[in-house]
Write a protein that holds these residues in place. Structure first.
Motif, PDB file in Angstrom:
ATOM      1  N   GLN A 363       0.963  -1.111   0.130  1.00  0.00           N
ATOM      2  CA  GLN A 363      -0.046   0.040   0.089  1.00  0.00           C
ATOM      3  C   GLN A 363       0.982   1.042  -0.024  1.00  0.00           C
ATOM      4  O   GLN A 363       0.523   2.233  -0.671  1.00  0.00           O
ATOM      5  CB  GLN A 363      -1.021  -0.014   1.117  1.00  0.00           C
ATOM      6  CG  GLN A 363      -2.066  -0.998   1.200  1.00  0.00           C
ATOM      7  CD  GLN A 363      -1.765  -2.565   1.868  1.00  0.00           C
ATOM      8  OE1 GLN A 363      -0.357  -2.939   1.824  1.00  0.00           O
ATOM      9  NE2 GLN A 363      -2.322  -3.116   2.579  1.00  0.00           N
ATOM     10  N   GLY A 364       2.061   1.409   0.733  1.00  0.00           N
ATOM     11  CA  GLY A 364       2.756   2.284   0.798  1.00  0.00           C
ATOM     12  C   GLY A 364       3.522   2.505  -0.514  1.00  0.00           C
ATOM     13  O   GLY A 364       3.864   3.789  -0.875  1.00  0.00           O
ATOM     14  N   ASP A 365       3.907   1.390  -1.133  1.00  0.00           N
ATOM     15  CA  ASP A 365       4.773   1.695  -2.240  1.00  0.00           C
ATOM     16  C   ASP A 365       3.660   2.308  -3.313  1.00  0.00           C
ATOM     17  O   ASP A 365       4.359   2.935  -4.272  1.00  0.00           O
ATOM     18  CB  ASP A 365       5.103   0.237  -2.762  1.00  0.00           C
ATOM     19  CG  ASP A 365       6.277  -0.291  -1.836  1.00  0.00           C
ATOM     20  OD1 ASP A 365       6.728   0.522  -1.214  1.00  0.00           O
ATOM     21  OD2 ASP A 365       6.430  -1.600  -2.060  1.00  0.00           O
ATOM     22  N   ALA A 366       2.302   1.764  -3.421  1.00  0.00           N
ATOM     23  CA  ALA A 366       1.423   2.332  -4.384  1.00  0.00           C
ATOM     24  C   ALA A 366       1.328   3.781  -4.190  1.00  0.00           C
ATOM     25  O   ALA A 366       1.408   4.643  -5.125  1.00  0.00           O
ATOM     26  CB  ALA A 366       0.109   1.533  -4.388  1.00  0.00           C
ATOM     27  N   LYS A 367       1.239   4.249  -3.098  1.00  0.00           N
ATOM     28  CA  LYS A 367       1.126   5.804  -2.597  1.00  0.00           C
ATOM     29  C   LYS A 367       2.231   6.398  -3.325  1.00  0.00           C
ATOM     30  O   LYS A 367       2.252   7.556  -3.752  1.00  0.00           O
ATOM     31  CB  LYS A 367       0.878   5.898  -1.111  1.00  0.00           C
ATOM     32  CG  LYS A 367       0.605   7.380  -0.843  1.00  0.00           C
ATOM     33  CD  LYS A 367       0.869   7.540   0.726  1.00  0.00           C
ATOM     34  CE  LYS A 367       2.566   7.623   0.931  1.00  0.00           C
ATOM     35  NZ  LYS A 367       2.624   8.239   2.130  1.00  0.00           N
ATOM     36  N   ALA A 368       3.561   5.894  -2.787  1.00  0.00           N
ATOM     37  CA  ALA A 368       4.705   6.622  -3.313  1.00  0.00           C
ATOM     38  C   ALA A 368       4.916   6.767  -4.890  1.00  0.00           C
ATOM     39  O   ALA A 368       5.269   7.671  -5.204  1.00  0.00           O
ATOM     40  CB  ALA A 368       6.059   5.968  -2.797  1.00  0.00           C
ATOM     41  N   ILE A 369       4.432   5.811  -5.432  1.00  0.00           N
ATOM     42  CA  ILE A 369       4.632   5.891  -6.941  1.00  0.00           C
ATOM     43  C   ILE A 369       3.577   6.946  -7.320  1.00  0.00           C
ATOM     44  O   ILE A 369       3.684   7.734  -8.253  1.00  0.00           O
ATOM     45  CB  ILE A 369       4.118   4.323  -7.633  1.00  0.00           C
ATOM     46  CG1 ILE A 369       5.386   3.457  -7.110  1.00  0.00           C
ATOM     47  CG2 ILE A 369       3.869   4.417  -8.993  1.00  0.00           C
ATOM     48  CD1 ILE A 369       5.003   1.882  -7.565  1.00  0.00           C
ATOM     49  N   ALA A 370       2.268   6.753  -7.002  1.00  0.00           N
ATOM     50  CA  ALA A 370       1.456   7.676  -7.403  1.00  0.00           C
ATOM     51  C   ALA A 370       1.880   9.253  -7.278  1.00  0.00           C
ATOM     52  O   ALA A 370       1.737  10.064  -7.962  1.00  0.00           O
ATOM     53  CB  ALA A 370      -0.070   7.547  -6.828  1.00  0.00           C
ATOM     54  N   PHE A 371       2.361   9.453  -6.027  1.00  0.00           N
ATOM     55  CA  PHE A 371       2.683  10.853  -5.660  1.00  0.00           C
ATOM     56  C   PHE A 371       4.134  11.130  -6.360  1.00  0.00           C
ATOM     57  O   PHE A 371       4.017  12.296  -7.047  1.00  0.00           O
ATOM     58  CB  PHE A 371       3.268  10.530  -4.184  1.00  0.00           C
ATOM     59  CG  PHE A 371       3.619  12.115  -3.548  1.00  0.00           C
ATOM     60  CD1 PHE A 371       2.799  13.087  -3.600  1.00  0.00           C
ATOM     61  CD2 PHE A 371       4.940  12.426  -3.519  1.00  0.00           C
ATOM     62  CE1 PHE A 371       2.994  14.445  -3.041  1.00  0.00           C
ATOM     63  CE2 PHE A 371       5.295  13.652  -2.994  1.00  0.00           C
ATOM     64  CZ  PHE A 371       4.682  14.719  -2.722  1.00  0.00           C
ATOM     65  N   SER A 372       4.905  10.239  -6.769  1.00  0.00           N
ATOM     66  CA  SER A 372       6.084  10.573  -7.314  1.00  0.00           C
ATOM     67  C   SER A 372       5.566  11.289  -9.004  1.00  0.00           C
ATOM     68  O   SER A 372       6.729  11.707  -9.737  1.00  0.00           O
ATOM     69  CB  SER A 372       6.882   9.410  -7.656  1.00  0.00           C
ATOM     70  OG  SER A 372       6.309   8.248  -8.441  1.00  0.00           O
ATOM     71  N   ASN A 373       4.679  10.755  -9.539  1.00  0.00           N
ATOM     72  CA  ASN A 373       4.309  11.281 -10.764  1.00  0.00           C
ATOM     73  C   ASN A 373       3.264  12.413 -10.816  1.00  0.00           C
ATOM     74  O   ASN A 373       2.835  12.692 -12.067  1.00  0.00           O
ATOM     75  CB  ASN A 373       3.422  10.118 -11.668  1.00  0.00           C
ATOM     76  CG  ASN A 373       4.407   8.894 -11.849  1.00  0.00           C
ATOM     77  OD1 ASN A 373       5.539   9.150 -12.350  1.00  0.00           O
ATOM     78  ND2 ASN A 373       4.021   7.799 -11.726  1.00  0.00           N
ATOM     79  N   LEU A 374       2.996  13.018  -9.818  1.00  0.00           N
ATOM     80  CA  LEU A 374       2.142  14.246  -9.745  1.00  0.00           C
ATOM     81  C   LEU A 374       2.789  15.361 -10.542  1.00  0.00           C
ATOM     82  O   LEU A 374       2.036  16.180 -11.471  1.00  0.00           O
ATOM     83  CB  LEU A 374       1.964  14.650  -8.378  1.00  0.00           C
ATOM     84  CG  LEU A 374       1.098  13.862  -7.567  1.00  0.00           C
ATOM     85  CD1 LEU A 374       0.862  14.366  -6.160  1.00  0.00           C
ATOM     86  CD2 LEU A 374      -0.384  13.515  -8.255  1.00  0.00           C
ATOM     87  N   THR A 375       4.079  15.620 -10.758  1.00  0.00           N
ATOM     88  CA  THR A 375       4.557  16.877 -11.193  1.00  0.00           C
ATOM     89  C   THR A 375       4.416  16.859 -12.694  1.00  0.00           C
ATOM     90  O   THR A 375       4.556  17.933 -13.450  1.00  0.00           O
ATOM     91  CB  THR A 375       5.945  17.151 -10.800  1.00  0.00           C
ATOM     92  OG1 THR A 375       6.677  15.920 -11.112  1.00  0.00           O
ATOM     93  CG2 THR A 375       6.110  17.303  -9.231  1.00  0.00           C
TER      94      THR A 375
END
Length: 425
Positions: A363-375
Motif C-alpha cells: 500500500q505504501g509503495d503504491a502511494k509513493a509511486i502515485a505521488f512521484s508522478n504528480l509533477t
C-alpha cells in the motif's frame, strides 16, 4: 443566457468527489492593476458531498480563514453527490452561483464558456509557482483565454499486478510490462500457460493521449485522434482480442469491468489510484500479499478537483482569498494525511518527504509511486468530450476491435460524428 448541460466527470473523479481538501497560504487578493484589496465581509463556499465525513475538517479550515482575516464570514453550502451538475447549472441560470464553488474541470468548462467564472490570472500572479503544472492546465481550455480554477486535490493512476497469477504463468511480477508491446507479449505467455488474462479492457481516448497521440486541436474545435498512429495502437488491441488474449465479453454489456475482475482475482492487471489497492483488499482479503504496483505506462493520467470563483461575486477579493486559503499547501497536506491516495496540488508539497516515502508495504509503495508522478501527470481525455461523444467512441472502437471495421475506418467515423457534437456545444 443559455447554459448547456455539464458533462459527467470520469469514474476516478467521481471517487475523488467524495473526498475534500485545501491549498495555499492565505494572502490578500489583488486587482488586475496589482493593487491590494481588503479581504472582509461575507462569502459563500460550496462543496460537493463532503458532509458529514469531512464536516469537522472543512469547518476547521473556515474557522482558520476567519481568524486569519478578521471581519470575514463564510457560509458553507454542501450539495449531495447525485445531481450536483444540475444543481450548479440551476444556480448559474438563476444568477445564484456561490462565490467559491467546488468544480472539476469538465464542470468548470461550461461555466467558463458562459463567462461566469473569474479568470484567475487577473487576480493572482502566483499560480504558476504555486500549483503543479498538470493540475493548473486542467482549468485552461482550448479556445479560451485564462485559468478558471484553483487546483484543490488530486489523484492519479498506476498499474497493479496480481503476483500469484504472474508466478503461475512463469512470469516475474517484479519486472512487469512497461509498454503496450510488452503487455501483449506477457499476456500471450500467461494465456498460453494458464488460460488466464493479463489484458482485460479495451482502449479509449486516454490511451491515445498517454501514447503521445494528439486528440484535440489547439483551438479546441476538432478532435484529431483519427491518425495513423492511433490506428496502429488500435490494431494492437484488435489483434490481441482476435488471439483470445482478452475476455470475450470485454466489448459487451455483460462485462463487469477491469477493476472488478482484478479485485475478484480473475485478471492479473488493472490501473487505479494510489488507494486502489486498499479497496481491492477490502473487497477480497485473499489477495493480501499478492499485489504489486508500478508506474503507469505512457503519460500518467491526472484527476483533479478545484475551486472556481464566480465572476459575478459581489465580494471578489474575499472570494479569491478564501479559495487560495482552502487550497494552500498546509491545508492540502493536512487533508492528504487523512485520506490515502489523495494528494495536494501545491508545488511546495511535492518536496514533502512524508508524502513521498513508502512505509515498505504494498500500500505504501503504491502511494509513493502515485505521488512521484504528480509533477508530470496531466488530464489525458479532453474535458470537451461529452457523454454522447464517449458513447460514439466506444461503439466505433468496439467495431474496430471485433474486425467489423478497420481501425482507420472506425476512428474516422468516431471523429466525424464527435466533431458534429463538438460543434453544437
Amino acid at each position: 443566457m443559455t447554459i448547456t448541460r455539464i458533462g459527467a466527470a470520469g469514474t476516478a473523479l467521481a471517487v475523488v468527489a467524495a473526498l475534500g481538501g485545501c491549498t495555499l497560504d492565505g494572502g490578500g487578493a489583488t486587482d488586475p492593476d496589482g493593487g491590494a484589496q481588503d479581504v472582509t465581509g461575507e462569502v459563500t463556499l460550496q462543496t460537493w458531498s463532503l458532509k458529514p465525513r469531512f464536516t469537522e475538517y472543512v469547518e476547521g479550515v473556515i474557522a482558520d480563514f476567519e481568524q486569519e482575516y478578521p471581519g470575514t464570514e463564510v457560509t458553507w453550502l454542501d450539495q449531495p453527490g447525485d445531481g450536483y451538475s444540475d444543481t450548479v447549472l440551476a444556480q448559474a441560470a438563476a444568477g445564484e452561483l456561490p462565490d467559491v464553488t467546488n468544480l472539476p474541470p469538465d464542470f468548470a468548462l461550461t461555466l467558463a464558456r458562459e463567462g461566469l467564472l473569474t479568470d484567475l490570472t487577473t487576480v493572482d500572479d502566483t499560480l504558476e509557482d504555486t500549483y503543479v503544472p498538470g493540475a493548473l492546465a486542467a482549468y485552461r481550455y482550448a479556445g479560451l483565454e485564462g485559468t478558471f480554477g484553483f487546483p484543490w486535490y488530486l489523484t492519479t493512476d498506476l498499474n497493479y499486478w496480481n503476483t500469484a497469477m504472474f508466478q503461475e504463468a512463469g512470469l516475474d511480477a517484479g519486472s512487469p510490462p512497461t509498454s503496450l508491446d510488452e503487455l501483449v507479449a506477457q499476456a500471450r505467455i500467461m494465456h498460453d500457460a494458464t488460460g488466464g488474462y493479463l489484458m482485460s479492457r479495451k482502449p479509449g481516448v486516454g490511451d491515445f493521449a498517454a501514447a503521445g497521440i494528439p486528440v484535440l486541436s489547439d483551438d479546441g474545435t476538432e478532435l484529431t485522434f483519427n491518425s495513423p498512429e492511433a490506428a496502429e495502437l488500435l490494431d494492437v488491441y484488435r489483434d490481441a482480442y482476435a488471439e483470445g488474449l482478452m475476455p470475450d465479453d470485454v466489448l459487451t454489456d455483460a462485462y463487469l469491468g477491469n477493476s472488478q475482475l482484478f479485485a475478484e482475482g480473475k485478471v492479473a492487471w488493472s490501473t487505479g489510484g494510489g488507494n486502489f489497492i486498499n479497496s481491492v483488499l477490502e473487497t477480497n482479503p485473499a489477495l493480501e500479499g499478492q499485489i504489486t504496483s508500478s508506474p503507469y505506462m505512457g503519460a500518467t493520467p491526472l484527476y483533479v478537483q478545484g475551486l472556481s470563483v464566480s465572476n459575478t461575486s459581489t465580494n471578489l477579493p474575499t472570494a479569491v482569498a478564501l479559495a487560495r486559503f482552502v487550497t494552500n499547501a498546509v491545508n492540502q497536506e493536512a487533508f492528504s494525511a487523512e485520506v490515502p491516495g489523495v494528494f495536494p496540488s501545491t508545488a511546495a508539497s511535492q518536496e514533502n518527504p512524508d508524502l513521498a516515502r513508502s512505509d515498505g508495504t504494498p500500500q505504501g509503495d503504491a502511494k509513493a509511486i502515485a505521488f512521484s508522478n504528480l509533477t508530470t501527470a496531466r488530464v489525458l481525455q479532453p474535458v470537451e468530450i461529452s457523454e454522447a461523444m464517449t458513447t460514439v467512441i466506444n461503439q466505433q472502437l468496439a467495431a474496430a476491435i471485433t474486425g467489423d471495421k478497420t481501425s482507420a475506418e472506425a476512428l474516422d467515423a468516431a471523429v466525424a460524428e464527435c466533431n458534429k457534437l463538438l460543434a453544437d456545444q
